[in-house]
Design an enzyme around this catalytic site. Structure first.
Site, mmCIF file in Angstrom:
data_model
loop_
_atom_site.group_PDB
_atom_site.id
_atom_site.type_symbol
_atom_site.label_atom_id
_atom_site.label_comp_id
_atom_site.label_asym_id
_atom_site.label_seq_id
_atom_site.Cartn_x
_atom_site.Cartn_y
_atom_site.Cartn_z
ATOM 1 N N LYS A 35 -11.487 57.524 -19.245
ATOM 2 C CA LYS A 35 -11.608 57.764 -17.802
ATOM 3 C C LYS A 35 -11.641 56.439 -17.039
ATOM 4 O O LYS A 35 -11.909 55.379 -17.645
ATOM 5 C CB LYS A 35 -12.880 58.575 -17.530
ATOM 6 C CG LYS A 35 -14.161 57.856 -17.933
ATOM 7 C CD LYS A 35 -15.385 58.778 -17.867
ATOM 8 C CE LYS A 35 -16.634 58.048 -18.322
ATOM 9 N NZ LYS A 35 -17.804 58.936 -18.411
ATOM 10 N N TYR A 244 -22.096 29.481 0.828
ATOM 11 C CA TYR A 244 -22.627 30.279 1.941
ATOM 12 C C TYR A 244 -24.153 30.315 1.939
ATOM 13 O O TYR A 244 -24.773 30.443 0.876
ATOM 14 C CB TYR A 244 -22.127 31.722 1.842
ATOM 15 C CG TYR A 244 -20.703 31.909 2.297
ATOM 16 C CD1 TYR A 244 -20.307 31.550 3.588
ATOM 17 C CD2 TYR A 244 -19.757 32.466 1.439
ATOM 18 C CE1 TYR A 244 -19.000 31.735 3.993
ATOM 19 C CE2 TYR A 244 -18.444 32.659 1.841
ATOM 20 C CZ TYR A 244 -18.070 32.287 3.126
ATOM 21 O OH TYR A 244 -16.786 32.472 3.541
HETATM 22 C C1 LIG Z 1 -18.398 58.676 -19.664
HETATM 23 C C2 LIG Z 1 -18.753 59.766 -20.578
HETATM 24 C C3 LIG Z 1 -18.699 59.585 -21.973
HETATM 25 C C4 LIG Z 1 -18.518 58.233 -22.612
HETATM 26 O O1 LIG Z 1 -19.743 57.554 -22.509
HETATM 27 P P1 LIG Z 1 -20.010 56.100 -23.092
HETATM 28 O O2 LIG Z 1 -21.453 55.863 -22.842
HETATM 29 O O3 LIG Z 1 -19.136 55.177 -22.306
HETATM 30 O O4 LIG Z 1 -19.641 56.100 -24.528
HETATM 31 C C5 LIG Z 1 -18.880 60.696 -22.779
HETATM 32 N N1 LIG Z 1 -19.153 61.917 -22.237
HETATM 33 C C6 LIG Z 1 -19.259 62.108 -20.911
HETATM 34 C C7 LIG Z 1 -19.578 63.463 -20.384
HETATM 35 C C8 LIG Z 1 -19.070 61.039 -20.039
HETATM 36 O O5 LIG Z 1 -19.191 61.243 -18.716
#
Ligand SMILES: *Cc1c(COP(=O)(O)O)cnc(C)c1O
Length: 347
Positions: A35, A244
């Site tokens: 994702k 800054y």
């Molecule tokens: C993002 C996500 C994962 C992966 O999680 P990690 O901690 O990056 O391994 C797995 N399951 C769900 C439902 C997620 O939202």
């Protein structure tokens, strides 16, 4: 060299997948979560490499991400969508053969109406109160849902990065209570859950961040390197300030290098003071505030200032930079900027 160079090691990502896969029994499938453009690393490249390495199931957050991934991966792999079957996404889900993880009764109706007899999975909420059927909804719909044969029944752990947190065991008990005895495959563990041990693995694990070299997978091989060119250097005299807000004042003559990346590239402003970059193995502290396009670094410790400094790499982990910014590696990765020159290895 103008823009910083972001080097992404696809072999390291595949090695991390194999290492996580080796932590569960051979009958447990290890999927890959890609994702958010594979956590900012590049979903097309990462997923292609992982499919070649043997991954057969992929997870994305949105149907739109699944459509793009289907184009890249072809027909074979299973692509699951965490957000389920959202309104307006039926055509995308059906035409790209995506598997929505239905998370509420209205999604079940939408799926039955717009994608009848198309594959789906079910997402249960076991205490995180974020996404998925709550226990009573699940008990109401369970019979009907199981009759249609979901490909996967899953839930997600809220505290898996803290092995001693009581929530882990509570969610495990809740998940078992809701799913023991059903025939579809089950999944509970992301990266953190894999590390909690075999009772959390069920039939399929869903690592994301561990593939990309982040905590909580401490053994992970670093997957990215960020080399930022030095634009100029100057000597700042005691009493003079840098950047800054004049937030940093020299107390002795200090050689300061200005490098060409900043918070617009995802190098979070909150990481200064605190962040450290590297010239080879020599640490060079960031001084003054991080600007939009520039970072100032104390290079007084160097004999010779190299053409670029490493902000992320062998000595400077994603998690170390995140810690300086008071956040987590996930946020640093998914913030990686669009201006970097990206190089994928092996080419
Ligand atoms: C993002 C996500 C994962 C992966 O999680 P990690 O901690 O990056 O391994 C797995 N399951 C769900 C439902 C997620 O939202």
């Amino acid at each position: 060299m103008g823009a910083a160079q972001l080097t992404i090691d696809l072999d390291a990502i595949c090695a991390n997948w194999h290492a996580l896969d080796a932590l569960s029994d051979s009958e447990v499938e290890t999927a890959a979560v890609v994702k958010a453009d594979a956590y900012g690393i590049g979903a097309a490249q990462a997923a292609t490499a992982l499919a070649e390495a043997g991954a057969r199931s992929f997870f994305v957050a949105l149907a739109e991400e699944g459509v793009a991934l289907r184009d890249v991966l072809g027909d074979k792999p299973d692509i699951f969508v965490f957000s389920g079957h959202m309104e307006g996404m039926s055509d995308a889900l059906v035409s790209a053969c995506l598997i929505p993880l239905l998370n509420a009764p209205d999604q079940v109706s939408r799926h039955a109406e717009n994608a009848p007899s198309r594959p789906f999975g079910v997402q249960l909420d076991t205490g995180m109160n974020r996404l998925g059927f709550g226990p009573s909804e699940w008990n109401d719909c369970k019979g009907e849902l199981l009759e249609s044969g979901p490909l996967l029944v899953m839930s997600h752990l809220a505290c898996a990065d803290e092995p001693d947190h009581p929530m882990n065991a509570q969610q495990l008990v809740a998940f078992r209570r809701l799913t023991d005895g059903i025939s579809p495959r089950r999944s509970l563990a992301a990266t953190g859950g894999i590390l909690l041990g075999p009772e959390y693995h069920f039939d399929l694990t869903r690592p994301g961040v561990g593939l990309y070299g982040g905590r909580p997978f401490g053994e992970a091989r670093p997957a990215i390197r960020l080399d930022v060119p030095v634009i100029q250097t100057r000597t700042v005299q005691p009493g003079e300030t840098v950047g800054y807000g004049s937030a940093w004042t020299a107390t002795s003559p200090t050689r300061v290098a200005t490098i060409s990346a900043g918070y617009a590239d995802g190098l979070l402003r909150a990481a200064a003071p605190g962040a450290v970059v590297f010239a080879g193995n020599t640490p060079c502290p960031v001084v003054g505030r991080i600007s939009m396009d520039l970072i100032t670094v104390d290079v007084s410790g160097l004999q010779e200032v190299p053409g670029s400094l490493q902000v992320i790499g062998r000595n400077a982990s994603v998690d170390a930079f995140a810690e300086a910014a008071g956040t987590i590696g996930y946020e640093v990765l998914t913030s990686l900027g669009a201006r970097y020159e990206r190089v994928y290895l092996p080419q």
